[in-house]
Design a protein around this motif. Structure first.
Motif, short mmCIF file in Angstrom:
data_model
loop_
_atom_site.label_atom_id
_atom_site.label_comp_id
_atom_site.label_asym_id
_atom_site.label_seq_id
_atom_site.Cartn_x
_atom_site.Cartn_y
_atom_site.Cartn_z
N LEU A 261 0.84 -1.19 0.00
CA LEU A 261 0.00 0.00 0.00
C LEU A 261 0.88 1.24 0.00
O LEU A 261 2.06 1.20 0.36
CB LEU A 261 -0.97 0.00 1.19
CG LEU A 261 -0.41 0.00 2.61
CD1 LEU A 261 0.00 1.40 3.09
CD2 LEU A 261 -1.44 -0.58 3.57
N LEU A 262 0.26 2.35 -0.41
CA LEU A 262 0.92 3.64 -0.43
C LEU A 262 0.13 4.61 0.43
O LEU A 262 -1.10 4.63 0.38
CB LEU A 262 1.02 4.19 -1.85
CG LEU A 262 1.83 3.38 -2.87
CD1 LEU A 262 1.68 3.99 -4.27
CD2 LEU A 262 3.29 3.33 -2.48
N CYS A 289 -6.93 9.91 -4.07
CA CYS A 289 -6.31 8.65 -3.66
C CYS A 289 -6.60 7.53 -4.65
O CYS A 289 -5.71 6.73 -4.98
CB CYS A 289 -6.80 8.27 -2.26
SG CYS A 289 -6.14 9.35 -0.96
N GLN A 290 -7.81 7.46 -5.15
CA GLN A 290 -8.16 6.40 -6.10
C GLN A 290 -7.36 6.52 -7.39
O GLN A 290 -6.90 5.53 -7.95
CB GLN A 290 -9.65 6.42 -6.38
CG GLN A 290 -10.51 5.97 -5.20
CD GLN A 290 -12.00 6.13 -5.47
OE1 GLN A 290 -12.41 6.38 -6.60
NE2 GLN A 290 -12.80 5.97 -4.42
N ALA A 291 -7.17 7.75 -7.86
CA ALA A 291 -6.46 7.96 -9.13
C ALA A 291 -5.00 7.55 -9.04
O ALA A 291 -4.40 7.15 -10.04
CB ALA A 291 -6.57 9.41 -9.56
N ARG A 292 -4.42 7.62 -7.83
CA ARG A 292 -2.98 7.35 -7.69
C ARG A 292 -2.68 6.07 -6.92
O ARG A 292 -1.53 5.75 -6.69
CB ARG A 292 -2.32 8.55 -6.97
CG ARG A 292 -2.35 9.80 -7.82
CD ARG A 292 -2.12 11.05 -7.01
NE ARG A 292 -2.09 12.22 -7.88
CZ ARG A 292 -3.17 12.80 -8.39
NH1 ARG A 292 -4.38 12.35 -8.07
NH2 ARG A 292 -3.06 13.85 -9.18
N GLY A 293 -3.73 5.38 -6.50
CA GLY A 293 -3.51 4.12 -5.80
C GLY A 293 -3.08 4.29 -4.36
O GLY A 293 -2.49 3.38 -3.77
N TYR A 294 -3.40 5.44 -3.74
CA TYR A 294 -3.06 5.64 -2.34
C TYR A 294 -4.14 5.02 -1.46
O TYR A 294 -5.34 5.24 -1.68
CB TYR A 294 -2.95 7.13 -2.00
CG TYR A 294 -1.94 7.88 -2.82
CD1 TYR A 294 -0.80 7.27 -3.32
CD2 TYR A 294 -2.12 9.24 -3.10
CE1 TYR A 294 0.14 7.97 -4.06
CE2 TYR A 294 -1.19 9.95 -3.85
CZ TYR A 294 -0.07 9.30 -4.33
OH TYR A 294 0.85 10.00 -5.07
N ALA A 295 -3.74 4.27 -0.44
CA ALA A 295 -4.70 3.69 0.49
C ALA A 295 -5.21 4.71 1.50
O ALA A 295 -6.26 4.52 2.12
CB ALA A 295 -4.07 2.51 1.24
N GLY A 296 -4.49 5.78 1.67
CA GLY A 296 -4.89 6.83 2.60
C GLY A 296 -4.03 8.05 2.44
O GLY A 296 -3.07 8.07 1.64
N ALA A 372 6.75 3.46 10.35
CA ALA A 372 6.62 2.32 11.26
C ALA A 372 5.19 1.81 11.31
O ALA A 372 4.94 0.61 11.45
CB ALA A 372 7.10 2.72 12.65
N ALA A 373 4.23 2.72 11.19
CA ALA A 373 2.82 2.31 11.25
C ALA A 373 2.42 1.47 10.04
O ALA A 373 1.42 0.74 10.10
CB ALA A 373 1.92 3.54 11.33
N LEU A 374 3.18 1.57 8.95
CA LEU A 374 2.85 0.82 7.74
C LEU A 374 3.35 -0.61 7.77
O LEU A 374 3.10 -1.37 6.83
CB LEU A 374 3.41 1.54 6.51
CG LEU A 374 2.85 2.93 6.24
CD1 LEU A 374 3.45 3.50 4.97
CD2 LEU A 374 1.33 2.90 6.13
N GLY A 375 4.08 -0.98 8.81
CA GLY A 375 4.53 -2.36 8.92
C GLY A 375 5.98 -2.51 8.53
O GLY A 375 6.70 -1.54 8.31
N PRO A 376 6.44 -3.77 8.42
CA PRO A 376 7.87 -4.05 8.20
C PRO A 376 8.45 -3.37 6.98
O PRO A 376 9.55 -2.86 7.01
CB PRO A 376 7.91 -5.58 8.05
CG PRO A 376 6.70 -6.05 8.78
CD PRO A 376 5.65 -4.99 8.60
N ALA A 377 7.69 -3.32 5.88
CA ALA A 377 8.24 -2.70 4.67
C ALA A 377 8.51 -1.23 4.87
O ALA A 377 9.52 -0.69 4.44
CB ALA A 377 7.29 -2.90 3.48
N GLU A 385 10.18 6.11 1.96
CA GLU A 385 9.84 7.52 1.88
C GLU A 385 10.02 7.99 0.46
O GLU A 385 11.12 8.18 -0.03
CB GLU A 385 10.74 8.33 2.81
CG GLU A 385 10.33 9.77 2.85
CD GLU A 385 11.24 10.55 3.75
OE1 GLU A 385 11.31 11.77 3.54
OE2 GLU A 385 11.86 9.99 4.63
N GLU A 386 8.93 8.15 -0.24
CA GLU A 386 9.02 8.40 -1.65
C GLU A 386 8.04 9.45 -2.07
O GLU A 386 6.91 9.46 -1.65
CB GLU A 386 8.77 7.11 -2.42
CG GLU A 386 9.73 6.02 -1.96
CD GLU A 386 9.54 4.74 -2.69
OE1 GLU A 386 8.59 4.65 -3.48
OE2 GLU A 386 10.35 3.84 -2.49
#
Length: 432
Positions: A261-262, A289-296, A372-377, A385-386
């Motif tokens: 997720l992004l 968000c929908q246009a760019r594939g962001y989950a939030g 950190a909230a996004l998990g191990p990745a 961070e992009e």
């Protein structure tokens, strides 16, 4: 910035000279040295690239390469960088004289064996640009390094308030007379804006930033007063009048990647109450968000009082309740740094909003909490961070940014026609 331009930074004459110079270099398979900032292309990134490329062009002994600053956004997004367009316009530098990332295929230049690359105001390339790592010969950044660089790469990574401070120090250590007034004005304004007019209350300035501002003022006493230029740049940066919600979100954007997720993180230059009352905001957030594939998306608002003290608020948006709750919980429980959040009322259940008691916790300091909230990745660093164009960075860019998908094929004449407007003209190499 640029000999023969009478202090205007760029001029048609030097542009024509460089056009023919680069044609000859491409024909002879000679090097192009690109100086490029991050994909946010904020004022610091832009000025650092312009000033360092100019310095390298003026000081390189028997240069093998033409030094070209490249602004790391599409040309169409440049208008969103309102403080940058303002300062360049003040120094007589037209947008037509600049080279943008969608106008040059760095990958093709690299494959042709023509590219060397200096990174300023960032030091981690996105996955789509991974092959360009081989071309990186120097890094100037004001953030901690995320890993070792290749042997032979010159690295300057110092914790100062502005990358323009590092560029100023570099130029000041060079030959006398290279630093001219237009370059000094660009660096001076950039450091003042980045360091909030050198105000300790903002928590960004360091003694080295102060020293560089003083040095520039000593050498060029005719530079505008600090308050004057800071207030003009601040007004330009915070001028969101006429921008759509989508443009506001893209104006100063970073993107974090987690487990499949992004998460978008946007700086918003108006108070949260005003932002949440924008007509059709929820529809616009959904569409963005929908246009760019962001989950939030996390919106971080900032404003300043008359003493340049920041005030910050946060909004967390996601249609995924699990993600929204995890992000909110991470922000509420953060200890490094503590954000001291106070919940505010929200008009929608999919948006959480807060007042941020710790106003010194800038987005740069909050990003590790979100990673950190996004998990191990996300916690692992990697490409976490992009920025997505025309983002505001820190150290890397979104893996699937439009630039990675639709860079035009290398066409030397088209590239050189754009690059040829630059002022970093150099004498041609002797015939081989």
């Amino acid at each position: 910035m640029g000999a023969g331009c009478q202090g205007q930074g760029f001029c048609a004459g030097t542009g024509v000279m460089l056009f023919f110079l680069l044609q000859e270099r491409v024909r002879r398979h000679q090097e192009v040295h690109v100086v490029m900032g991050n994909e946010a292309c904020d004022l610091d990134s832009t000025v650092s690239a312009l000033a360092l490329a100019y310095f390298l062009a003026q000081t390189a002994p028997a240069p093998r390469a033409a030094f070209i600053p490249v602004l790391n956004i599409p040309r169409a997004d440049f208008a969103l960088r309102t403080e940058t367009t303002f300062l360049l316009r003040e120094q007589g530098i037209p947008a037509a004289s600049l080279v943008f990332r969608d106008e040059v295929d760095l990958g093709a230049l690299h494959r042709a064996g023509l590219l060397t690359l200096t990174l300023v105001d960032h030091h981690v390339l996105p996955g789509a640009d991974a092959a360009l790592e081989e071309a990186v010969v120097e890094v100037l950044d004001h953030r901690p390094l995320e890993g070792a660089r290749a042997a032979g790469c010159r690295v300057t990574a110092e914790p100062v308030g502005s990358c323009a401070t590092l560029v100023t120090e570099r130029i000041a250590q060079g030959p006398p007379g290279v630093l001219d007034r237009p370059t000094a004005a660009l660096l001076h304004g950039t450091i003042l804006l980045d360091c909030v007019n050198l105000s300790p209350a903002a928590g960004k300035v360091t003694p080295r930033d102060v020293a560089c501002v003083s040095l520039l003022e000593e050498r060029f006493p005719e530079l505008p007063a600090r308050d004057t230029i800071f207030e003009a740049l601040q007004a330009a940066k915070f001028d969101v009048s006429g921008l759509t919600t989508e443009q506001m979100l893209r104006k100063d954007l970073k993107v974090l990647s987690g487990d499949e997720l992004l998460l978008a993180v946007s700086a918003i230059y108006e108070d949260l109450e005003t932002f949440l009352r924008r007509p059709g905001l929820l529809r616009d957030l959904d569409a963005f968000c929908q246009a760019r594939g962001y989950a939030g998306l996390v919106a971080m608002t900032i404003s300043f009082n008359e003493h340049y003290e920041p005030s910050r608020q946060l909004a967390v948006y996601s249609r995924r309740e699990t993600l929204r709750s995890a992000v909110c919980r991470a922000l509420e429980e953060a200890t490094e740094p503590p954000l001291l959040l106070q919940p505010l009322g929200s008009p929608w259940p999919c948006v959480g909003s807060y007042a941020q008691g710790n106003a010194l916790a800038s987005r740069k300091k909050v990003l590790p909490v979100l990673r950190a909230a996004l998990g191990p990745a996300g916690a692992a660093g990697g490409p976490a961070e992009e920025g997505a164009p025309p983002p505001t960075p820190v150290n890397s860019l979104v893996e699937e940014c439009p630039l990675a998908q639709a860079v035009p094929p290398l066409c030397p004449r088209e590239v050189l026609e754009r690059v040829g407007r630059l002022a970093a003209a150099q004498p041609p190499s002797p015939p081989q």
